[in-house]
Structure formats: structure tokens, C-alpha cells
Motif scaffolding. Sequence first.
Motif, mmCIF file in Angstrom:
data_model
loop_
_atom_site.group_PDB
_atom_site.id
_atom_site.type_symbol
_atom_site.label_atom_id
_atom_site.label_comp_id
_atom_site.label_asym_id
_atom_site.label_seq_id
_atom_site.Cartn_x
_atom_site.Cartn_y
_atom_site.Cartn_z
ATOM 1 N N ARG A 230 0.986 -1.125 0.029
ATOM 2 C CA ARG A 230 -0.019 0.002 -0.098
ATOM 3 C C ARG A 230 1.019 1.348 -0.177
ATOM 4 O O ARG A 230 0.477 1.996 -0.738
ATOM 5 C CB ARG A 230 -0.930 0.087 1.197
ATOM 6 N N ILE A 231 2.051 1.230 0.807
ATOM 7 C CA ILE A 231 2.781 2.284 0.740
ATOM 8 C C ILE A 231 3.291 2.578 -0.658
ATOM 9 O O ILE A 231 3.596 3.721 -0.979
ATOM 10 C CB ILE A 231 3.738 2.325 1.844
ATOM 11 N N GLU A 232 3.821 1.538 -1.394
ATOM 12 C CA GLU A 232 4.429 1.632 -2.731
ATOM 13 C C GLU A 232 3.418 2.071 -3.562
ATOM 14 O O GLU A 232 3.806 2.932 -4.334
ATOM 15 C CB GLU A 232 4.862 0.313 -3.085
ATOM 16 N N CYS A 233 2.028 1.777 -3.523
ATOM 17 C CA CYS A 233 1.071 2.287 -4.222
ATOM 18 C C CYS A 233 0.850 3.635 -4.094
ATOM 19 O O CYS A 233 0.640 4.695 -4.953
ATOM 20 C CB CYS A 233 -0.351 1.563 -4.034
ATOM 21 N N LEU A 234 0.963 3.979 -2.598
ATOM 22 C CA LEU A 234 0.673 5.702 -2.210
ATOM 23 C C LEU A 234 1.847 6.432 -2.910
ATOM 24 O O LEU A 234 1.801 7.392 -3.492
ATOM 25 C CB LEU A 234 0.639 5.827 -0.927
ATOM 26 N N LEU A 235 2.982 5.938 -2.782
ATOM 27 C CA LEU A 235 4.434 6.542 -3.329
ATOM 28 C C LEU A 235 4.251 6.693 -4.831
ATOM 29 O O LEU A 235 4.448 7.684 -5.348
ATOM 30 C CB LEU A 235 5.634 5.754 -3.012
ATOM 31 N N GLU A 236 3.507 5.697 -5.456
ATOM 32 C CA GLU A 236 3.616 5.829 -6.984
ATOM 33 C C GLU A 236 2.445 6.852 -7.260
ATOM 34 O O GLU A 236 2.556 7.622 -8.193
ATOM 35 C CB GLU A 236 3.104 4.225 -7.428
ATOM 36 N N GLU A 237 1.253 6.862 -6.582
ATOM 37 C CA GLU A 237 0.449 8.074 -6.650
ATOM 38 C C GLU A 237 1.221 9.331 -6.384
ATOM 39 O O GLU A 237 0.883 10.457 -7.330
ATOM 40 C CB GLU A 237 -0.773 7.726 -5.847
ATOM 41 N N VAL A 238 1.766 9.401 -5.223
ATOM 42 C CA VAL A 238 2.544 10.653 -5.035
ATOM 43 C C VAL A 238 3.534 11.124 -6.316
ATOM 44 O O VAL A 238 3.194 12.230 -6.476
ATOM 45 C CB VAL A 238 3.167 10.352 -3.768
ATOM 46 N N SER A 242 2.952 14.316 -8.373
ATOM 47 C CA SER A 242 4.023 15.088 -8.403
ATOM 48 C C SER A 242 4.133 15.608 -10.038
ATOM 49 O O SER A 242 4.729 16.679 -10.135
ATOM 50 C CB SER A 242 5.336 14.622 -7.711
ATOM 51 N N ALA A 243 4.565 14.433 -10.832
ATOM 52 C CA ALA A 243 4.664 14.822 -12.200
ATOM 53 C C ALA A 243 3.481 15.575 -12.792
ATOM 54 O O ALA A 243 4.108 16.534 -13.658
ATOM 55 C CB ALA A 243 4.855 13.557 -13.036
ATOM 56 N N ALA A 244 2.281 15.526 -12.457
ATOM 57 C CA ALA A 244 1.254 16.263 -12.837
ATOM 58 C C ALA A 244 1.516 17.680 -12.440
ATOM 59 O O ALA A 244 1.030 18.533 -13.316
ATOM 60 C CB ALA A 244 -0.093 15.813 -12.589
ATOM 61 N N LEU A 245 1.705 17.895 -11.092
ATOM 62 C CA LEU A 245 1.976 19.189 -10.687
ATOM 63 C C LEU A 245 3.208 19.737 -11.278
ATOM 64 O O LEU A 245 3.078 21.362 -11.619
ATOM 65 C CB LEU A 245 2.280 19.064 -8.992
ATOM 66 N N GLU A 246 4.381 19.272 -11.530
ATOM 67 C CA GLU A 246 5.308 19.882 -12.327
ATOM 68 C C GLU A 246 4.908 20.224 -13.651
ATOM 69 O O GLU A 246 5.270 21.307 -14.183
ATOM 70 C CB GLU A 246 6.680 18.776 -12.575
ATOM 71 N N GLU A 247 4.199 19.348 -14.354
ATOM 72 C CA GLU A 247 3.779 19.789 -15.824
ATOM 73 C C GLU A 247 2.902 21.065 -15.507
ATOM 74 O O GLU A 247 2.863 21.937 -16.588
ATOM 75 C CB GLU A 247 3.136 18.626 -16.407
ATOM 76 N N ALA A 248 1.976 20.916 -14.496
ATOM 77 C CA ALA A 248 0.916 21.913 -14.340
ATOM 78 C C ALA A 248 1.853 23.312 -14.140
ATOM 79 O O ALA A 248 1.628 24.496 -14.669
ATOM 80 C CB ALA A 248 -0.086 22.027 -13.293
ATOM 81 N N ASN A 249 2.818 23.407 -13.506
ATOM 82 C CA ASN A 249 3.918 24.387 -12.978
ATOM 83 C C ASN A 249 4.507 24.842 -13.899
ATOM 84 O O ASN A 249 4.555 26.159 -14.394
ATOM 85 C CB ASN A 249 4.568 24.018 -11.806
#
Length: 480
Positions: A230-238, A242-249
Motif C-alpha cells: 500500500r505504501i508503494e502504491c501511495l508513493l506511486e500515486e504521489v 508530483s509529475a502532474a504538478l510539475e507539468e502544471a507548474n
Amino acid sequence: MAERRLDEFRLRARCAETGALRAIKIAMGKREEEAGTELQALSRAIVDLLYAQACASEDADTEADTYRAFFEMLQRRWHLCFITIYLRDQHGRLCESVTYCDAHAARDGVRQLGEQLTRAVEEQKREVQAWRKSRPDAVKRPHHTDRGSPAGAELAGGKFDLLLERSALSAAVAVPIHAHGELIGALVAGAEAEEHLDQALCGIRFVAPPIVIAFTNARRNAAMREQRRRIECLLEEVRCHSAALEEANRELQRVARYRALFLARMSHELRTPLTAILGFAEILLEQENLSQTQRRFCQRIQDAGLQLQASLEQLVDLSRLEAGLTDLFLHEFSLRELIHDCCRAVASQAQRRGVRLSSFVAPEVGAIVSDESKLRHVVSNFLGHAIGRTPAGASVSIQADRRADCDRFRITIRDQGAPIEDLSLAFDFSELGNDDALNINALGVIIAQRLVTVLGGVVRAAHHADGGLEVELDFPERPA
């Protein structure tokens, strides 16, 4: 003669008894030695299993694998037909955790038998045994087995006899497992032949705690694996977010660059005709032969042009602040004169709204070193904001003094406008409507807040005792 024969008979009987006792002792010694050797071998096998469990890979160490390994180890030695582990749940009751059966045992009957034996263990707090005495081919059990030990309760007949028959078994045992004096689990085992369970009793008692330990470790490892997954899944979601936020930034940065370019070009394109409009309006106003109507129209043209020019300058200043292109031009000037100039600049606005404007500069306030143009912009816009939110007939005051505890000065602006519930949103203009009068000064106040930071100052807002808002602008005498 008869007495002599009687003595000889007694002597022979005594010798025979002594020989029989010696033979029994030898047999019991051999049995104890065999049992000790068997337990030592069983102990080594358990250590091997626990070591393999500790060193196994994450995917290989499962509850089923651990339990199957122990079952196969016991089955190879004593031909047991089933083993069931019961562990205490959150309510304190023993509940079935896992059951392993071979082809000889009936699973439904085994489950019912295990439940009844476990309930008996909970009630009696000791080992419980069940034997099918009704079988015609039942093995005659010797008296030296462990079944008659004080720790066990031998049960036969009745519901246990019927449950054994339904399970296709001849004997079963439920061994309690304790920790810190409390019952934490039970191991239930059964065999098709009574002699198999009879021979396995010591081994079952010996192996019960290690089985529970290994099974609990396997369950904990499975929970840790699930948590890690579950932690790995959450890290993958993060990482995805993060990639989406970087693209939005990056997109926002591109938009900001386009906006700055647009504002620069727009201001350049508008200033040229606006300068001509303001110039001709000023020339027309200087003419003496204008009628009152013509002069009023020319004055409106000039006022609208000046307002548009101020808005353009504010947009350019805001874009430069956002791009970090603002430079400070420090020089020494009089703060007293700056305060008076700002009051004169907003005097016409205060007069139109019917607001009284007063100023006071402490005698100890003299010359300061700062960016005069930016500080003038800050004071003028906060004064205009205070006048804009003050009703007609009320007053706005501005005061400047020097702080005695450090080399800083402060400018305090008080109005008599409506109180603000959340002072942290005192200068938040995101929810103002298009028709709100404060929109005239909103952009100027936003720019002024950022200029305060550039000048090394701080803005504080509070409610003063007479009602209304008190804005304190705290600046260093010389920005760093």
C-alpha cells in the motif's frame, strides 16, 4: 520338606519379580531414550523451519506455506490426519485460523470436532482428548502413555464419539497454548488410528507453541507486506501527482511568461496613443474660449486617461514583481514630506467621498534611506484603500513614528470602516464583485503588499479601539 520347598518357591518368585522389574526398567529407559531422541530430532526440524521462515524471501513466506511445512513434518512422523490452529481474537475467544486435512478426514466433521474440543479447552483451561472407544478394532492402549497424565482430560463417548465418527477419525486432542499465564491459542490434531495419536502426544505438546509462533510471524509478515504494498502504491500515486504538478507548474510558468510579454507589448502600444490623448486634452483645457460643457468633457477625457495610465503602470509593476525584476533605488529623503505628498495625492478622493483626512509625523522622524518611489506607492495605495472603505462623514488618519527598540520606523493608517471578521483576509480581493468600489484600489493594494516585502517591511492588520481597521506598515530605516 514342605517348608523347604515353600522357601525355594518364594526365592524363585522373588528372583522372577526382580528380573521382571529390571526388564521393565530397561524397557522404560529405552522408551524414554527413544522419546528424548525423537524430541531432539523434532527440535532440530522446528529450528530448521523457523530459520527458513526468517531467511525466506517476502513472497515465499506465507501462512499457508508455514502451516503446510509443520503439518507435513508431523504427518511424516505420526501419520496425523488433520491439524487446526485456533488463536484468540479481539474479543478473547479462540477462533479458527487455519486447518490442514489430508484425504482421510472429513473437513466438515473435523471443523465441528475442533470447535467442540476448543470450547472444552476454554472451559477447563487444560488439554482435552477424545477417543473412539466404540470401535471394535480399537487398539488396546498401554498404561504408560501420556494420555493419562494430569495435564490431560480424556473424553470418550457421547458427542465426541459421534464427532469422531463423522470425521472418520479414531482420536483427537486439543493442546492449549499459554503466554504470560493466559490462554492465547490451541492446537487441535487428530489421527485415523488411535496408536498414531498415542505416539504423537508428546510431540504435539512440544510442537504446539512453535507452530503458533511461526504462524503468527507469517501473519505479521503478510500484514507488513500488504502495508508495504500500500505504501508503494501511495508513493506511486504521489509520484504521478508530483509529475502532474510539475507539468502544471511548467504550464503556469509559460502562461506567466506569455502574460508578461503581452502586458509589456500592450502597455507600449497603449501608452503612445494615450500620451497623445492626454496631451491634447491638456492643450484643450488651457484654451480660454471653451464653454463650460466643452471644458467638462475635456476634463472627463483627461481624468479617464490618467486613470487608464495609472492602471497600465500598476499592471506593468505587478508583472515585474512576479518576474522578480524589481530593483531598489536607495537614497536619503524626508519621510515627513513623503507622508504629506501622499495625503495631498489622495485628498481629492477623500473629498469626493466626504471623508476627513488627517496626518501626524512624530518629531523624532527625520530622513530615512529607502526607495522613495516604491514607498510612496505603498503609502498612497493603503491610504486610498482606507478612504475607499470608510463611510461619508467618518475620518482616516495616518501616523508615522520611530520604534525605540530597533532601527525601524512604522506608518499606521486607521479608518472607520466596517470590521473584518477574519483579519488574515483583510487584503484578499478574490471575492469582490465587478461593481465593488474597492476594486479601484484592489490592484494597487496587492502591488503595495508585495512592495512592502521588497522593502524588507511587514504589514499587520488589527481592529483599533474606536472601530475600523488599523494597518501598520513596519520598515527598516535602510533595507538590506
